[in-house]
Design a protein around this motif. Structure first.
Motif, PDB file in Angstrom:
ATOM      1  N   ARG A  90      64.834 100.387  -1.455  1.00 33.53           N
ATOM      2  CA  ARG A  90      64.680  99.089  -0.773  1.00 33.53           C
ATOM      3  C   ARG A  90      64.589  99.257   0.740  1.00 33.53           C
ATOM      4  O   ARG A  90      63.784  98.586   1.389  1.00 33.53           O
ATOM      5  CB  ARG A  90      65.842  98.165  -1.123  1.00 33.53           C
ATOM      6  N   LEU A  91      65.416 100.152   1.284  1.00 33.73           N
ATOM      7  CA  LEU A  91      65.391 100.390   2.726  1.00 33.73           C
ATOM      8  C   LEU A  91      64.031 100.934   3.155  1.00 33.73           C
ATOM      9  O   LEU A  91      63.409 100.415   4.096  1.00 33.73           O
ATOM     10  CB  LEU A  91      66.502 101.365   3.118  1.00 33.73           C
ATOM     11  N   LEU A  92      63.561 101.963   2.460  1.00 30.51           N
ATOM     12  CA  LEU A  92      62.267 102.545   2.811  1.00 30.51           C
ATOM     13  C   LEU A  92      61.122 101.563   2.603  1.00 30.51           C
ATOM     14  O   LEU A  92      60.198 101.488   3.421  1.00 30.51           O
ATOM     15  CB  LEU A  92      62.008 103.812   1.994  1.00 30.51           C
ATOM     16  N   ALA A  93      61.168 100.798   1.523  1.00 25.97           N
ATOM     17  CA  ALA A  93      60.119  99.804   1.276  1.00 25.97           C
ATOM     18  C   ALA A  93      60.107  98.749   2.373  1.00 25.97           C
ATOM     19  O   ALA A  93      59.038  98.353   2.859  1.00 25.97           O
ATOM     20  CB  ALA A  93      60.309  99.160  -0.089  1.00 25.97           C
ATOM     21  N   THR A  94      61.283  98.295   2.792  1.00 22.97           N
ATOM     22  CA  THR A  94      61.367  97.295   3.870  1.00 22.97           C
ATOM     23  C   THR A  94      60.823  97.857   5.179  1.00 22.97           C
ATOM     24  O   THR A  94      60.078  97.178   5.889  1.00 22.97           O
ATOM     25  CB  THR A  94      62.829  96.841   4.056  1.00 22.97           C
ATOM     26  N   ILE A  95      61.187  99.089   5.490  1.00 22.68           N
ATOM     27  CA  ILE A  95      60.678  99.723   6.715  1.00 22.68           C
ATOM     28  C   ILE A  95      59.161  99.863   6.651  1.00 22.68           C
ATOM     29  O   ILE A  95      58.449  99.564   7.622  1.00 22.68           O
ATOM     30  CB  ILE A  95      61.360 101.084   6.950  1.00 22.68           C
ATOM     31  N   CYS A  96      58.640 100.311   5.506  1.00 22.98           N
ATOM     32  CA  CYS A  96      57.187 100.506   5.365  1.00 22.98           C
ATOM     33  C   CYS A  96      56.442  99.177   5.442  1.00 22.98           C
ATOM     34  O   CYS A  96      55.381  99.094   6.089  1.00 22.98           O
ATOM     35  CB  CYS A  96      56.871 101.220   4.059  1.00 22.98           C
ATOM     36  N   ALA A 145      55.269 108.348   2.297  1.00 22.18           N
ATOM     37  CA  ALA A 145      55.216 109.547   1.452  1.00 22.18           C
ATOM     38  C   ALA A 145      56.588 109.834   0.845  1.00 22.18           C
ATOM     39  O   ALA A 145      56.687 110.220  -0.322  1.00 22.18           O
ATOM     40  CB  ALA A 145      54.732 110.742   2.272  1.00 22.18           C
ATOM     41  N   ALA A 146      57.641 109.647   1.628  1.00 22.96           N
ATOM     42  CA  ALA A 146      58.987 109.842   1.094  1.00 22.96           C
ATOM     43  C   ALA A 146      59.278 108.831  -0.020  1.00 22.96           C
ATOM     44  O   ALA A 146      59.847 109.187  -1.056  1.00 22.96           O
ATOM     45  CB  ALA A 146      60.024 109.721   2.209  1.00 22.96           C
TER      46      ALA A 146
END
Length: 171
Positions: A10-16, A60-61
């Motif tokens: 969720r954190l990475l998706a929100t940042i992206c 990518a991560a």
């Protein structure tokens, strides 16, 4: 561990998603500034490049966490035994973990350290090392996902053994 992975996802998706939206705004402003106001936006162009690199690395991560990264499943599918498939997947994940930690995390931290004193030409308030922080961040998130995948692969490797021993004890 699954709950932690969901939070990291969720954190990475929100940042992206945020980076993608901001990138759209910056590029739109750059086009409007260039064609309507006849101005060259060196700062907006540099900001768009930086945001694109960050979006690619963090995306990518995130994709790595979903096992959506590029791999060749031909070798894994060649084995008929689930234990052989799981063991080959564990070996692959360990090699990927070594690469991610060595190149992205350790190499990225070294790049950040070496360039932290350099300033960006278009944005003097921004250090080059601050831009390169995306490398070790991508490495850290990818290493987390790799460890998560290894853990699940080990459980998959042990699962048939537990099922077979349970059947043997029941008889």
């Amino acid at each position: 561990m699954h709950t932690i992975k969901l939070w990291v996802d969720r954190l990475l998706a929100t940042i992206c998603i945020t980076l993608c939206g901001l990138l759209t705004v910056v590029v739109t402003w750059q086009v409007v500034n260039r064609y309507v106001f006849s101005g060259a936006g060196a700062m907006s162009e540099e900001l768009a490049k930086i945001m694109f690199v960050w979006l690619v690395l963090l995306g990518a991560a995130l994709l790595f966490g979903e096992r959506g990264h590029m791999n060749i499943g031909l070798f894994v599918e060649a084995f008929s035994s689930p234990r052989w498939k799981a063991s080959f997947q564990i070996a692959t994940d360990v090699l990927i973990l070594l690469f991610v930690v060595g190149i992205l995390l350790i190499g990225g931290l070294d790049a950040v350290d070496r360039t932290m004193r350099q300033t960006n030409a278009a944005m003097p308030f921004l250090r080059t090392g601050q831009i390169y922080i995306a490398l070790p961040l991508c490495g850290a998130f990818s290493a987390f996902y790799c460890l998560y995948n290894i853990w699940n692969d080990i459980l998959a490797f042990l699962r048939p053994v537990n099922a077979q021993s349970a059947e043997g004890e029941a008889k």
